[in-house]
Design a protein around this motif. Sequence first.
Motif, mmCIF file in Angstrom:
data_model
loop_
_atom_site.group_PDB
_atom_site.id
_atom_site.type_symbol
_atom_site.label_atom_id
_atom_site.label_comp_id
_atom_site.label_asym_id
_atom_site.label_seq_id
_atom_site.Cartn_x
_atom_site.Cartn_y
_atom_site.Cartn_z
ATOM 1 N N GLY A 158 3.996 9.140 0.968
ATOM 2 C CA GLY A 158 5.006 9.974 1.592
ATOM 3 C C GLY A 158 6.150 10.310 0.654
ATOM 4 N N LEU A 159 5.837 10.474 -0.628
ATOM 5 C CA LEU A 159 6.841 10.773 -1.644
ATOM 6 C C LEU A 159 6.464 12.035 -2.397
ATOM 7 C CD1 LEU A 159 7.145 7.175 -3.168
ATOM 8 C CD2 LEU A 159 8.805 8.242 -1.641
ATOM 9 N N SER A 160 7.468 12.650 -3.027
ATOM 10 C CA SER A 160 7.163 13.753 -3.934
ATOM 11 C C SER A 160 6.733 13.146 -5.268
ATOM 12 C CB SER A 160 8.388 14.647 -4.126
ATOM 13 O OG SER A 160 9.388 13.960 -4.859
ATOM 14 N N GLU B 205 9.267 3.235 -7.503
ATOM 15 C CA GLU B 205 9.971 4.331 -6.843
ATOM 16 C C GLU B 205 11.367 4.522 -7.411
ATOM 17 O OE1 GLU B 205 9.901 4.205 -2.571
ATOM 18 O OE2 GLU B 205 7.950 3.203 -2.550
ATOM 19 N N GLN B 206 11.818 5.776 -7.422
ATOM 20 C CA GLN B 206 13.180 6.109 -7.800
ATOM 21 C C GLN B 206 13.957 6.422 -6.536
ATOM 22 O OE1 GLN B 206 12.477 9.367 -10.576
ATOM 23 N NE2 GLN B 206 13.080 8.042 -12.246
ATOM 24 N N ARG C 138 -0.023 -0.716 -5.009
ATOM 25 C CA ARG C 138 0.975 -1.620 -4.448
ATOM 26 C C ARG C 138 2.307 -0.883 -4.327
ATOM 27 N NH1 ARG C 138 0.865 -5.224 -8.109
ATOM 28 N NH2 ARG C 138 -0.556 -6.748 -7.172
ATOM 29 N N THR C 139 2.853 -0.783 -3.126
ATOM 30 C CA THR C 139 4.121 -0.100 -2.888
ATOM 31 C C THR C 139 5.071 -1.025 -2.134
ATOM 32 O OG1 THR C 139 3.615 0.804 -0.695
ATOM 33 C CG2 THR C 139 2.777 2.030 -2.596
ATOM 34 N N LYS C 140 6.293 -0.560 -1.920
ATOM 35 C CA LYS C 140 7.270 -1.343 -1.162
ATOM 36 C C LYS C 140 6.808 -1.564 0.271
ATOM 37 C CE LYS C 140 11.350 0.155 -3.777
ATOM 38 N NZ LYS C 140 12.643 0.885 -3.714
ATOM 39 N N LYS C 141 5.992 -0.646 0.782
ATOM 40 C CA LYS C 141 5.535 -0.731 2.165
ATOM 41 C C LYS C 141 4.235 -1.504 2.313
ATOM 42 C CE LYS C 141 7.660 3.742 3.261
ATOM 43 N NZ LYS C 141 7.407 5.119 3.723
ATOM 44 N N LYS D 68 -2.242 11.479 -8.938
ATOM 45 C CA LYS D 68 -0.830 11.517 -8.551
ATOM 46 C C LYS D 68 -0.643 12.152 -7.182
ATOM 47 C CE LYS D 68 3.376 11.605 -11.145
ATOM 48 N NZ LYS D 68 4.323 12.317 -11.983
ATOM 49 N N LYS D 69 -1.372 13.224 -6.917
ATOM 50 C CA LYS D 69 -1.256 13.893 -5.617
ATOM 51 C C LYS D 69 -1.728 12.984 -4.485
ATOM 52 C CE LYS D 69 -1.502 18.731 -7.092
ATOM 53 N NZ LYS D 69 -2.285 19.997 -7.071
ATOM 54 N N SER D 70 -2.789 12.236 -4.730
ATOM 55 C CA SER D 70 -3.303 11.325 -3.709
ATOM 56 C C SER D 70 -2.288 10.235 -3.392
ATOM 57 C CB SER D 70 -4.618 10.690 -4.180
ATOM 58 O OG SER D 70 -5.637 11.655 -4.287
ATOM 59 N N ILE D 71 -1.684 9.676 -4.441
ATOM 60 C CA ILE D 71 -0.688 8.625 -4.243
ATOM 61 C C ILE D 71 0.530 9.168 -3.517
ATOM 62 C CG2 ILE D 71 0.910 7.067 -5.431
ATOM 63 C CD1 ILE D 71 -1.227 6.674 -7.571
#
Length: 296
Positions: free
Chosen positions: A40-42, A81-82, A11-14, A32-35
Amino acid sequence: MTGKTLKLRVRTKKGVLKIDNLTSESNLIELKKSIAGLAGLSESQFKILSGYPPKLLSITNEISTLEQNSIKDGEMFTLEEQTVLTTTPSESIKFESKLERKVVPADNSCLFTSVNYLMTDGIMDLNCQKNLRELIASTVKKDSVYFNEAILGKKNSDYCDWIRNSTSWGGCIEIMILSKYYKIEICVVDIRTCRIDRFGEDCNYSQRIFVLYDGIHFDPIHMILHNDKVQTKFSTSDDLVYVKAISIAEEAKKARQFTDTQNFKLRCLVCQEPLIGEKQAQEHAKKTSHINFGEF
């Protein structure tokens, strides 16, 4: 890559993202890499929460498998997210909005001050209690069938007189009425139990506010934003804020910032009799009809 193929969601903001390229033998680094790739985040720009209520996923051992971390097929993660604010092309600072307690005066009207603060987007008005007390008294008076002596603990007319008194404390009845009046879910975060009681939970309101309760005192909980403004109302679907509110209670509990209502010392403000705990206060009120108490 061996192991059972897992279908995971994030679940993300998008919106909700789907992960279908991992197995039970994949490790946390791969998760973590998949997420990061899908969002689209580091990897340094987010934290992963799991379960309900969502809790921070421990990634102390990054090479441990998903199976070892009890991550199963169908698992739903929440991405925290930060925010990164860029001031110049060569200079950037990290800022993470912070949920925190806003202390209000302990003047017997802390509940009303707290709710008003949250409903007015951060305006501190210590004179609001009179209008809110009158609102509650009017609501109770209009519905004497529901607000009967069994519910109120006293006659309807006596309660109305009592709640109008500036020395009377607000509690569950008042919170329920304010929730319906404002059409918002009011979440009471209890420090002693680290539990959240949700008033208006069954009404499907779109927004909620949080108040922190230490046994005798209420404080509003707000979020500090990067522009020094505050956010006081939150979506009822925002699990992250819900979890952070519980964390505030847990920290306060560790610091023993709560009152033991079973053993705290009170004095009847009518006859000055000393009392210990909520039970003695209730028995004294029933016996004498004295209903104003102070802590000492």
